[in-house]
Design a protein around this motif. Structure first.
Motif, PDB file in Angstrom:
ATOM      1  N   PHE A 198       4.941  -4.201   8.919  1.00  2.00           N
ATOM      2  CA  PHE A 198       5.603  -4.371   7.617  1.00  2.00           C
ATOM      3  C   PHE A 198       4.579  -4.754   6.543  1.00  2.00           C
ATOM      4  O   PHE A 198       4.547  -4.170   5.452  1.00  2.00           O
ATOM      5  CB  PHE A 198       6.700  -5.443   7.741  1.00  2.00           C
ATOM      6  N   ASN A 200       0.035   2.694  -7.068  1.00  2.00           N
ATOM      7  CA  ASN A 200      -0.772   2.322  -8.234  1.00  2.00           C
ATOM      8  C   ASN A 200      -2.136   3.014  -8.255  1.00  2.00           C
ATOM      9  O   ASN A 200      -3.021   2.625  -9.019  1.00  2.00           O
ATOM     10  CB  ASN A 200      -0.967   0.798  -8.270  1.00  2.00           C
ATOM     11  N   GLU A 217      -8.620 -11.376 -12.269  1.00  2.00           N
ATOM     12  CA  GLU A 217      -8.592  -9.915 -12.177  1.00  2.00           C
ATOM     13  C   GLU A 217      -9.678  -9.402 -11.235  1.00  2.00           C
ATOM     14  O   GLU A 217     -10.538 -10.175 -10.777  1.00  2.00           O
ATOM     15  CB  GLU A 217      -8.820  -9.320 -13.574  1.00  2.00           C
ATOM     16  N   MET A 270      -4.576  -6.745 -18.964  1.00  3.36           N
ATOM     17  CA  MET A 270      -4.433  -7.017 -17.526  1.00  3.36           C
ATOM     18  C   MET A 270      -3.911  -5.761 -16.825  1.00  3.36           C
ATOM     19  O   MET A 270      -2.977  -5.113 -17.295  1.00  3.36           O
ATOM     20  CB  MET A 270      -3.445  -8.168 -17.349  1.00  3.36           C
ATOM     21  N   VAL A 271      -4.572  -5.432 -15.711  1.00  2.00           N
ATOM     22  CA  VAL A 271      -4.097  -4.286 -14.924  1.00  2.00           C
ATOM     23  C   VAL A 271      -3.005  -4.789 -13.985  1.00  2.00           C
ATOM     24  O   VAL A 271      -3.275  -5.550 -13.064  1.00  2.00           O
ATOM     25  CB  VAL A 271      -5.252  -3.647 -14.113  1.00  2.00           C
ATOM     26  N   GLN A 272      -1.786  -4.387 -14.305  1.00  2.00           N
ATOM     27  CA  GLN A 272      -0.657  -4.870 -13.509  1.00  2.00           C
ATOM     28  C   GLN A 272      -0.041  -3.742 -12.707  1.00  2.00           C
ATOM     29  O   GLN A 272      -0.157  -2.570 -13.059  1.00  2.00           O
ATOM     30  CB  GLN A 272       0.408  -5.442 -14.449  1.00  2.00           C
ATOM     31  N   SER A 273       0.665  -4.128 -11.679  1.00  2.00           N
ATOM     32  CA  SER A 273       1.348  -3.134 -10.861  1.00  2.00           C
ATOM     33  C   SER A 273       2.427  -2.431 -11.687  1.00  2.00           C
ATOM     34  O   SER A 273       3.020  -3.013 -12.588  1.00  2.00           O
ATOM     35  CB  SER A 273       1.985  -3.857  -9.672  1.00  2.00           C
ATOM     36  N   LYS A 274       2.652  -1.177 -11.322  1.00  2.00           N
ATOM     37  CA  LYS A 274       3.645  -0.395 -12.079  1.00  2.00           C
ATOM     38  C   LYS A 274       5.060  -0.918 -11.860  1.00  2.00           C
ATOM     39  O   LYS A 274       5.922  -0.778 -12.698  1.00  2.00           O
ATOM     40  CB  LYS A 274       3.595   1.058 -11.609  1.00  2.00           C
ATOM     41  N   ARG A 275       5.291  -1.446 -10.676  1.00  2.00           N
ATOM     42  CA  ARG A 275       6.659  -1.890 -10.339  1.00  2.00           C
ATOM     43  C   ARG A 275       6.652  -3.332  -9.831  1.00  2.00           C
ATOM     44  O   ARG A 275       5.621  -3.834  -9.396  1.00  2.00           O
ATOM     45  CB  ARG A 275       7.234  -0.986  -9.242  1.00  2.00           C
ATOM     46  N   PRO A 276       7.820  -3.978  -9.837  1.00  2.00           N
ATOM     47  CA  PRO A 276       7.861  -5.372  -9.348  1.00  2.00           C
ATOM     48  C   PRO A 276       7.688  -5.462  -7.836  1.00  2.00           C
ATOM     49  O   PRO A 276       7.929  -4.483  -7.117  1.00  2.00           O
ATOM     50  CB  PRO A 276       9.268  -5.842  -9.752  1.00  2.00           C
ATOM     51  N   VAL A 277       7.293  -6.650  -7.395  1.00  2.00           N
ATOM     52  CA  VAL A 277       7.053  -6.878  -5.963  1.00  2.00           C
ATOM     53  C   VAL A 277       8.296  -6.551  -5.132  1.00  2.00           C
ATOM     54  O   VAL A 277       8.193  -5.952  -4.048  1.00  2.00           O
ATOM     55  CB  VAL A 277       6.665  -8.353  -5.722  1.00  2.00           C
ATOM     56  N   PHE A 329      10.474  -4.361  -5.378  1.00  2.00           N
ATOM     57  CA  PHE A 329      10.587  -2.935  -5.090  1.00  2.00           C
ATOM     58  C   PHE A 329       9.730  -2.571  -3.868  1.00  2.00           C
ATOM     59  O   PHE A 329      10.189  -1.913  -2.932  1.00  2.00           O
ATOM     60  CB  PHE A 329      10.134  -2.126  -6.318  1.00  2.00           C
ATOM     61  N   TYR A 330       8.482  -3.068  -3.878  1.00  2.00           N
ATOM     62  CA  TYR A 330       7.569  -2.729  -2.772  1.00  2.00           C
ATOM     63  C   TYR A 330       8.024  -3.374  -1.462  1.00  2.00           C
ATOM     64  O   TYR A 330       7.889  -2.785  -0.393  1.00  2.00           O
ATOM     65  CB  TYR A 330       6.140  -3.159  -3.117  1.00  2.00           C
ATOM     66  N   LEU A 331       8.565  -4.603  -1.585  1.00  2.00           N
ATOM     67  CA  LEU A 331       9.045  -5.275  -0.361  1.00  2.00           C
ATOM     68  C   LEU A 331      10.188  -4.467   0.254  1.00  2.00           C
ATOM     69  O   LEU A 331      10.245  -4.260   1.470  1.00  2.00           O
ATOM     70  CB  LEU A 331       9.532  -6.696  -0.693  1.00  2.00           C
ATOM     71  N   ILE A 378      10.903  -1.172  -0.179  1.00  2.00           N
ATOM     72  CA  ILE A 378      10.436   0.124   0.355  1.00  2.00           C
ATOM     73  C   ILE A 378       9.651  -0.100   1.653  1.00  2.00           C
ATOM     74  O   ILE A 378       9.808   0.643   2.627  1.00  2.00           O
ATOM     75  CB  ILE A 378       9.538   0.857  -0.681  1.00  2.00           C
ATOM     76  N   ALA A 379       8.794  -1.157   1.653  1.00  2.00           N
ATOM     77  CA  ALA A 379       7.996  -1.433   2.862  1.00  2.00           C
ATOM     78  C   ALA A 379       8.903  -1.772   4.029  1.00  2.00           C
ATOM     79  O   ALA A 379       8.660  -1.350   5.169  1.00  2.00           O
ATOM     80  CB  ALA A 379       7.019  -2.575   2.605  1.00  2.00           C
ATOM     81  N   PHE A 380       9.961  -2.533   3.747  1.00  2.00           N
ATOM     82  CA  PHE A 380      10.895  -2.895   4.815  1.00  2.00           C
ATOM     83  C   PHE A 380      11.556  -1.642   5.394  1.00  2.00           C
ATOM     84  O   PHE A 380      11.586  -1.450   6.620  1.00  2.00           O
ATOM     85  CB  PHE A 380      11.963  -3.867   4.286  1.00  2.00           C
TER      86      PHE A 380
END
Lengths: 420, 220
Positions: free
Chosen positions: A17, A29, A237, B1-8, B10-12, B14-16
């Motif tokens: 996971f 990204n 960063e 700041m280089v930020q992720s395109k989506r919130p955490v 979302f990734y949690l 999809i990863a699950f």
């Protein structure tokens, strides 16, 4: 299914996971990972090079900074000689005479105290720290400074590679450092970096002074300062384009000392900043990353010991069996029967293949983000050695660290005791 | 700041989902392979059972025709039976070591195998008597719970099996099995120590090392 099998399967699932989580973040990204913000601001940079008995590498380190593709009027180089007993100071004097660097000489007090000493005379708005056994690519400053246009950014880390890969351990570390580059960039997307490595990290001086500079009581000042920055709600960063090279230990003893110091530092800094853990106030870092790191470390130790236990048990049984036939093993040799051997395949074999595929995938992308060619023919041995030995090496280092922390923790003080 | 395109989150999520699908598929494939192995063992047990029935019929014919059916043929048949049961035993052994999920399914298979194995032994003993064949039969009684040297004993037996080929036929009986025919054999031979070997009808109690077993089999 027994309880042990259930635990092993659960830990394998959790590991999978976490691996999927990072891979998905990375892939989603992918197109923005290399984007370093551009700036028109002209920041003055003070380069701090703390040095303790670094006569072998100090010249190369200083030269790599002096060659930076950045206006010479906009940076200064300060070497802090932390009580070296070799020719480090003499070599630095040659540069000082030419007006290229400044030297601060002090009694040996450790890397953090050397950095703090440098900080007191540094004129720069930004501080670039470079270990005296590390070398920066000439475009580093340009890639790093743009991030500081955002006033909340306190530090920017660069991508760290090993400078040489001779021998088994350096080959393994070469792949490991590539993997770290990929991980650090992915972590920075959620402001969750908790290390600003000694080779090639840039800081905002104002913030360093605000948070009290580098801690002299920790084994890993580059981790403690990162935790401290996060504690004050600033951002850290990472730039994939800013690359620094560092010397990596060649032998197991030096590597062990280095890793025990790093992991002991991690444990101590984690205890110091324990309020981060499971705390949503510290965002992704406290809410997920640090707890998942703890779990991953536990999974690594448990699964590796489980595999080792089974291998040793099986090895001892084989020896005992061979001894029972007085080691006359010739009658036991026969051509393998493929159909019969297929009966040995089970769920763990399938999951093992799954993990191998994921590991190869991660290695491939680690090389891509590190600007390294995959070149299987040239690097095949490095990949194989990494895949075979990495979890065992990590388990060895972590176990040694836990033993050290529980029973021996004395005064291991980074380079003061001669470690990397 | 280089930020992720989506919130955490979302990734949690999809990863699950992704890890669950992949992991379940891996477990599913593993279980499917276990099923294939069970089916293969089960089919081999049926094959062995059929071969034994054939051999029994051939033995009856031998008795009926008063020796008109060649003993050589029956002895050849016994070698095949021995080979068949030995290979099946080897596969079951590897299966047992690798099997960590469906223990009940495996136990059922093992019980079926043990019954067929004992029938095989009886048939081969009959052929041996009728044709005065010179192969040795070994009933090997082991226990997975009460035996320190059974692993070594099995290895020594394999050693002689590989050396003597069809001149020695080994029948490994797990004495922990809760089936009546095993209990009967254990009772009849008065076995209370493991390992124990019944070599050509003679009981040898305790671990038989390479030298002792070699002498028993006439090798050393």
């Amino acid at each position: 299914m027994d309880i042990l099998t259930l635990i092993v399967l659960s830990l394998l699932y959790l590991t999978l996971f976490v691996a999927f989580f990072w891979i998905i973040i990375f892939l989603d990204n992918y197109d923005i990972l290399w984007n370093d913000p551009k700036t028109k601001n002209k920041y003055f940079i003070s380069v701090l090079i703390p040095a303790f008995n670094e006569e072998k590498s100090i010249r190369k380190t200083i030269n790599s900074v002096l060659r930076q593709d950045y206006s010479k009027n906009l940076f200064e180089v300060i070497v802090i000689n932390d009580g070296s007993t070799d020719n480090t100071e003499k070599l630095c004097k040659e540069y000082e005479k030419k007006g290229l660097i400044k030297i601060v000489s002090k009694k040996n007090g450790g890397k953090a105290s050397a950095l703090n000493a440098g900080l007191t005379i540094a004129k720069g708005e930004l501080i670039y720290v470079l270990d005296a056994d590390s070398f920066a690519e000439k475009s580093n400053f340009k890639h790093l400074i743009g991030y500081f246009d955002n006033a909340k950014v306190a530090a920017v880390t660069s991508s760290m590679k090993v400078s040489t890969k001779n021998g088994f351990l350096q080959k393994v570390q070469w792949v490991e450092y590539m993997f770290s580059i990929l991980m650090r960039k992915s972590m920075s997307l959620f402001n969750s970096l908790y290390v600003t490595p000694g080779p090639g990290s840039m800081y905002r001086k104002k913030v360093l002074l605000e948070i009290g500079g580098f801690s002299t009581t920790t084994l890993t000042e580059d981790m403690e300062i990162a935790f401290n920055i996060q504690n004050h709600k600033y951002f850290i960063e990472n730039s994939l384009n800013a690359i620094t090279y560092t010397n990596s230990p060649k032998d197991l003893k030096t590597l062990s000392v280095q890793r025990i110091r790093w992991y002991t530092g991690f444990i101590e800094d984690s205890l110091k900043y324990k309020h981060f853990y499971f705390n949503k106030d510290y965002g992704f870092l406290g809410g997920f990353l640090l707890p998942s790191n703890l779990l991953s470390t536990f999974a690594l130790l448990f699964l590796t010991f489980y595999a080792l236990f089974n291998s040793v048990k099986s090895g001892l049984t084989n020896i005992s069996n061979l001894s029972a036939i007085k080691f006359d093993f010739f009658p036991m040799l026969k051509l393998p029967d493929f159909a019969t051997n297929m009966f040995g395949i089970n769920i763990f074999s399938i999951i093992g293949i799954l993990f191998l595929i994921i590991s190869l995938f991660i290695i491939y992308y680690s090389l891509k983000v590190s600007y390294e060619s995959v070149n299987i023919r040239k690097n095949f041995l490095s990949y194989v050695l990494y895949l075979i030995s990495y979890s065992f090496l990590m388990t060895y280092f972590w176990s040694s660290t836990l033993l050290y922390k529980l029973f021996l923790r004395g005064n291991l003080k980074g380079w003061k005791n001669g470690s990397e | 700041m280089v930020q992720s395109k989506r919130p955490v989150s979302f990734y949690l999520f999809i990863a699950f989902i992704a890890s669950f699908i992949v992991f379940s598929s891996g477990v599913g494939i593993g279980l499917f392979i276990d099923e294939l192995k069970s089916a293969s063992v089960s089919s081999s047990i049926t094959d062995l059972q059929n071969s034994i029935v054939d051999a029994e019929l051939e033995l009856l014919m031998f008795d009926y025709f008063g020796g008109n059916v060649s003993c050589n043929y029956l002895i050849l048949k016994s070698e095949e039976l021995g080979e068949q049961s030995s290979k099946l035993g080897e596969r079951l052994d590897i299966f047992e070591r690798s099997n960590q999920i469906n223990e009940e399914g495996y136990l059922t298979l093992k019980e079926d195998y043990t019954r067929v194995l004992i029938k095989d032994w009886l048939t081969l003993e009959d052929i041996k008597k009728s044709c005065e064949a010179n192969y040795s039969t070994i009933l090997y009684f082991y226990s997975n719970t009460r035996c320190f040297q059974c692993e070594n004993q099995a290895y020594v037996l394999n050693y002689y099996k590989n050396m003597l080929k069809s001149n020695v036929l080994i029948f490994a009986i797990d004495s922990d099995m809760n089936i009546s025919i095993v209990k009967m054999l254990v009772y009849n031979y008065g076995i209370n120590t493991y390992p124990s070997l019944v070599v050509d009808g003679v009981l040898n109690t305790g671990y038989q090392n390479i030298t002792i077993l070699g002498k028993t089999l006439g090798v050393q």
